[in-house]
Design a protein around this motif. Structure first.
Motif, PDB file in Angstrom:
ATOM      1  N   VAL A  93       1.552  -1.046   0.111  1.00  0.00           N
ATOM      2  CA  VAL A  93       0.002   0.038   0.114  1.00  0.00           C
ATOM      3  C   VAL A  93       1.285   1.465  -0.224  1.00  0.00           C
ATOM      4  O   VAL A  93       0.666   2.081  -0.840  1.00  0.00           O
ATOM      5  N   GLY A  94       2.018   1.128   0.609  1.00  0.00           N
ATOM      6  CA  GLY A  94       3.270   2.668   0.358  1.00  0.00           C
ATOM      7  C   GLY A  94       3.325   2.907  -0.505  1.00  0.00           C
ATOM      8  O   GLY A  94       3.884   3.658  -1.306  1.00  0.00           O
ATOM      9  N   MET A  95       3.467   1.744  -1.962  1.00  0.00           N
ATOM     10  CA  MET A  95       3.702   1.836  -2.605  1.00  0.00           C
ATOM     11  C   MET A  95       2.823   2.732  -3.914  1.00  0.00           C
ATOM     12  O   MET A  95       3.297   3.217  -4.781  1.00  0.00           O
ATOM     13  N   VAL A  96       1.793   1.798  -3.141  1.00  0.00           N
ATOM     14  CA  VAL A  96       0.590   3.097  -3.845  1.00  0.00           C
ATOM     15  C   VAL A  96       0.156   4.387  -3.940  1.00  0.00           C
ATOM     16  O   VAL A  96       0.009   5.213  -4.824  1.00  0.00           O
ATOM     17  N   ALA A  97       1.187   4.609  -2.299  1.00  0.00           N
ATOM     18  CA  ALA A  97       0.510   5.644  -1.990  1.00  0.00           C
ATOM     19  C   ALA A  97       2.088   6.400  -2.139  1.00  0.00           C
ATOM     20  O   ALA A  97       1.838   8.105  -2.557  1.00  0.00           O
ATOM     21  N   ALA A  98       3.354   6.004  -2.745  1.00  0.00           N
ATOM     22  CA  ALA A  98       4.019   6.903  -2.889  1.00  0.00           C
ATOM     23  C   ALA A  98       3.861   7.332  -4.624  1.00  0.00           C
ATOM     24  O   ALA A  98       4.386   8.571  -4.988  1.00  0.00           O
ATOM     25  N   GLU A  99       2.796   6.372  -5.540  1.00  0.00           N
ATOM     26  CA  GLU A  99       2.423   6.461  -6.824  1.00  0.00           C
ATOM     27  C   GLU A  99       1.794   7.626  -6.716  1.00  0.00           C
ATOM     28  O   GLU A  99       1.862   8.970  -7.795  1.00  0.00           O
ATOM     29  N   HIS A 126      -5.952  -2.351  10.188  1.00  0.00           N
ATOM     30  CA  HIS A 126      -5.535  -1.620   9.773  1.00  0.00           C
ATOM     31  C   HIS A 126      -5.900  -0.177   9.207  1.00  0.00           C
ATOM     32  O   HIS A 126      -5.459   0.543   9.391  1.00  0.00           O
ATOM     33  N   LEU A 127      -6.129  -0.890   7.786  1.00  0.00           N
ATOM     34  CA  LEU A 127      -6.300  -0.223   6.035  1.00  0.00           C
ATOM     35  C   LEU A 127      -7.653   0.220   6.807  1.00  0.00           C
ATOM     36  O   LEU A 127      -7.713   1.517   6.456  1.00  0.00           O
ATOM     37  N   ASP A 128      -8.368  -0.569   7.356  1.00  0.00           N
ATOM     38  CA  ASP A 128      -9.557   0.416   8.012  1.00  0.00           C
ATOM     39  C   ASP A 128      -9.541   1.584   8.677  1.00  0.00           C
ATOM     40  O   ASP A 128     -10.680   2.755   8.836  1.00  0.00           O
ATOM     41  N   ALA A 129      -8.907   1.921   9.521  1.00  0.00           N
ATOM     42  CA  ALA A 129      -8.361   2.986  10.171  1.00  0.00           C
ATOM     43  C   ALA A 129      -7.427   3.903   9.801  1.00  0.00           C
ATOM     44  O   ALA A 129      -8.125   4.421   9.707  1.00  0.00           O
ATOM     45  N   VAL A 130      -6.716   3.454   8.872  1.00  0.00           N
ATOM     46  CA  VAL A 130      -6.303   4.440   8.340  1.00  0.00           C
ATOM     47  C   VAL A 130      -6.206   4.835   7.250  1.00  0.00           C
ATOM     48  O   VAL A 130      -6.287   5.871   7.209  1.00  0.00           O
ATOM     49  N   LEU A 131      -6.395   4.610   6.142  1.00  0.00           N
ATOM     50  CA  LEU A 131      -7.170   4.816   4.212  1.00  0.00           C
ATOM     51  C   LEU A 131      -8.166   5.394   4.512  1.00  0.00           C
ATOM     52  O   LEU A 131      -8.153   6.164   4.383  1.00  0.00           O
ATOM     53  N   PRO A 132      -9.235   5.490   4.804  1.00  0.00           N
ATOM     54  CA  PRO A 132     -11.034   6.319   5.019  1.00  0.00           C
ATOM     55  C   PRO A 132     -10.033   7.302   5.121  1.00  0.00           C
ATOM     56  O   PRO A 132     -10.828   8.517   4.832  1.00  0.00           O
ATOM     57  N   PRO A 133      -9.566   8.296   6.583  1.00  0.00           N
ATOM     58  CA  PRO A 133      -9.403   9.137   6.416  1.00  0.00           C
ATOM     59  C   PRO A 133      -8.648  10.455   5.718  1.00  0.00           C
ATOM     60  O   PRO A 133      -8.182  11.167   5.737  1.00  0.00           O
ATOM     61  N   LEU A 134      -7.922   9.438   5.303  1.00  0.00           N
ATOM     62  CA  LEU A 134      -7.262   9.891   4.147  1.00  0.00           C
ATOM     63  C   LEU A 134      -7.750   9.828   3.048  1.00  0.00           C
ATOM     64  O   LEU A 134      -7.376  10.006   1.962  1.00  0.00           O
ATOM     65  N   GLY A 135      -9.283   9.898   2.839  1.00  0.00           N
ATOM     66  CA  GLY A 135     -10.139   9.719   2.275  1.00  0.00           C
ATOM     67  C   GLY A 135     -10.104   9.006   0.228  1.00  0.00           C
ATOM     68  O   GLY A 135     -10.087   8.503  -0.699  1.00  0.00           O
ATOM     69  N   ASP A 137     -10.706   4.203  -0.427  1.00  0.00           N
ATOM     70  CA  ASP A 137     -10.956   3.604  -0.630  1.00  0.00           C
ATOM     71  C   ASP A 137      -9.984   2.493  -0.229  1.00  0.00           C
ATOM     72  O   ASP A 137      -9.758   1.828  -0.782  1.00  0.00           O
ATOM     73  N   VAL A 138     -10.514   1.752   0.782  1.00  0.00           N
ATOM     74  CA  VAL A 138      -9.795   0.466   1.633  1.00  0.00           C
ATOM     75  C   VAL A 138     -10.283  -0.679   0.475  1.00  0.00           C
ATOM     76  O   VAL A 138      -8.933  -0.849   0.373  1.00  0.00           O
ATOM     77  N   ASP A 139     -11.016  -1.319   0.188  1.00  0.00           N
ATOM     78  CA  ASP A 139     -11.205  -2.729  -1.005  1.00  0.00           C
ATOM     79  C   ASP A 139     -10.304  -2.089  -2.163  1.00  0.00           C
ATOM     80  O   ASP A 139      -9.441  -3.139  -3.300  1.00  0.00           O
ATOM     81  N   ALA A 140     -10.351  -0.812  -2.748  1.00  0.00           N
ATOM     82  CA  ALA A 140      -9.637   0.117  -4.296  1.00  0.00           C
ATOM     83  C   ALA A 140      -8.732  -0.371  -3.746  1.00  0.00           C
ATOM     84  O   ALA A 140      -8.027  -0.485  -4.621  1.00  0.00           O
ATOM     85  N   THR A 141      -8.062   0.788  -2.949  1.00  0.00           N
ATOM     86  CA  THR A 141      -6.273   0.126  -2.255  1.00  0.00           C
ATOM     87  C   THR A 141      -5.912  -0.836  -1.989  1.00  0.00           C
ATOM     88  O   THR A 141      -5.086  -1.044  -2.918  1.00  0.00           O
ATOM     89  N   ILE A 142      -6.408  -1.779  -1.584  1.00  0.00           N
ATOM     90  CA  ILE A 142      -5.988  -2.941  -1.740  1.00  0.00           C
ATOM     91  C   ILE A 142      -5.950  -3.851  -2.897  1.00  0.00           C
ATOM     92  O   ILE A 142      -4.698  -4.635  -2.904  1.00  0.00           O
ATOM     93  N   ALA A 143      -7.288  -3.726  -4.021  1.00  0.00           N
ATOM     94  CA  ALA A 143      -6.722  -4.213  -5.006  1.00  0.00           C
ATOM     95  C   ALA A 143      -5.490  -3.428  -5.648  1.00  0.00           C
ATOM     96  O   ALA A 143      -4.968  -4.326  -6.950  1.00  0.00           O
ATOM     97  N   LEU A 144      -5.352  -2.019  -5.765  1.00  0.00           N
ATOM     98  CA  LEU A 144      -4.003  -2.086  -6.496  1.00  0.00           C
ATOM     99  C   LEU A 144      -2.602  -2.258  -5.386  1.00  0.00           C
ATOM    100  O   LEU A 144      -1.468  -2.416  -6.114  1.00  0.00           O
TER     101      LEU A 144
END
Length: 204
Positions: A93-99, A126-135, A137-144
């Motif tokens: 997910v860090g790779m997705v975030a860096a991109e 972890h992802l449910d807690a961290v990703l939504p406040p950053l705007g 989507d959890v499932d879409a981010t995991i897919a990436l």
């Protein structure tokens, strides 16, 4: 403005200290930071470093982190769950975030959740807690993160760390000069600013 590359690993105990400190140090030094997660497990294995089996060193590590956290005003409530992120999902997910340009925010939120809230990195909690406040989507981010691009970028960043001679996390690189460990953070920024003693010594 000078740039410093910050190589770290989601799941590295000492990386927490640098994650929490580097923003303020960078602003004071007038240096930009490029956040670069990588797979430290790969380079540690290549260098025959097996921290998990070195029980005395692990005990020392957590006490050392506690001391350094107190010295630098970094919150510390006790050793977090460790080892963690067995499938490297938090790192991918860090790779997705860096991109996507939101790596710093994701990293700070992730390390706080891990260290301060007791959430296992890379877990759904972890992802449910961290990703939504950053705007995000959890499932879409995991897919990436599960896709080939994220896997390949993690390999590339690990290759880049290896090329700089990095064998552990955190590490900092400025103009191909490598500094390892949170205790070298200020020294790395001094180098970036051109203020390191080795840089200002008169040439003979």
């Amino acid at each position: 403005m000078k740039q410093l590359d910050f190589f770290y690993f989601f799941g590295s105990g000492y990386s927490y200290l640098s994650v929490m400190r580097i923003g303020n140090v960078a602003r004071e030094a007038g240096v930009t930071v490029r956040w670069r997660p990588f797979n430290v497990r790969t380079v540690m294995g290549e260098n025959n470093i097996a921290l998990r089996t070195q029980h005395a060193k692990v005990r020392y590590m957590w006490r050392d982190i506690q001391r350094r956290a107190a010295r630098h005003g970094v919150p510390f409530t006790g050793p977090p769950r460790w080892p963690t992120d067995p499938d490297l999902l938090a790192n991918r997910v860090g790779m997705v975030a860096a991109e996507g340009g939101w790596c710093e925010d994701y990293t700070l939120a992730s390390f706080r959740a891990w260290y301060l809230d007791g959430v296992e990195l890379g877990s759904r909690q972890h992802l449910d807690a961290v990703l939504p406040p950053l705007g995000r989507d959890v499932d879409a981010t995991i897919a990436l993160a599960d896709g080939p691009a994220a896997h390949e970028r993690l390999v590339q960043e690990t290759d880049a760390a290896r090329d700089h001679g990095i064998f552990g996390a955190p590490a900092f690189v400025v103009d191909n000069e490598t500094f390892w460990g949170d205790d070298r953070l200020e020294e790395a920024f001094a180098w970036a600013a051109g203020d390191h003693s080795l840089q200002v010594q008169p040439q003979t």
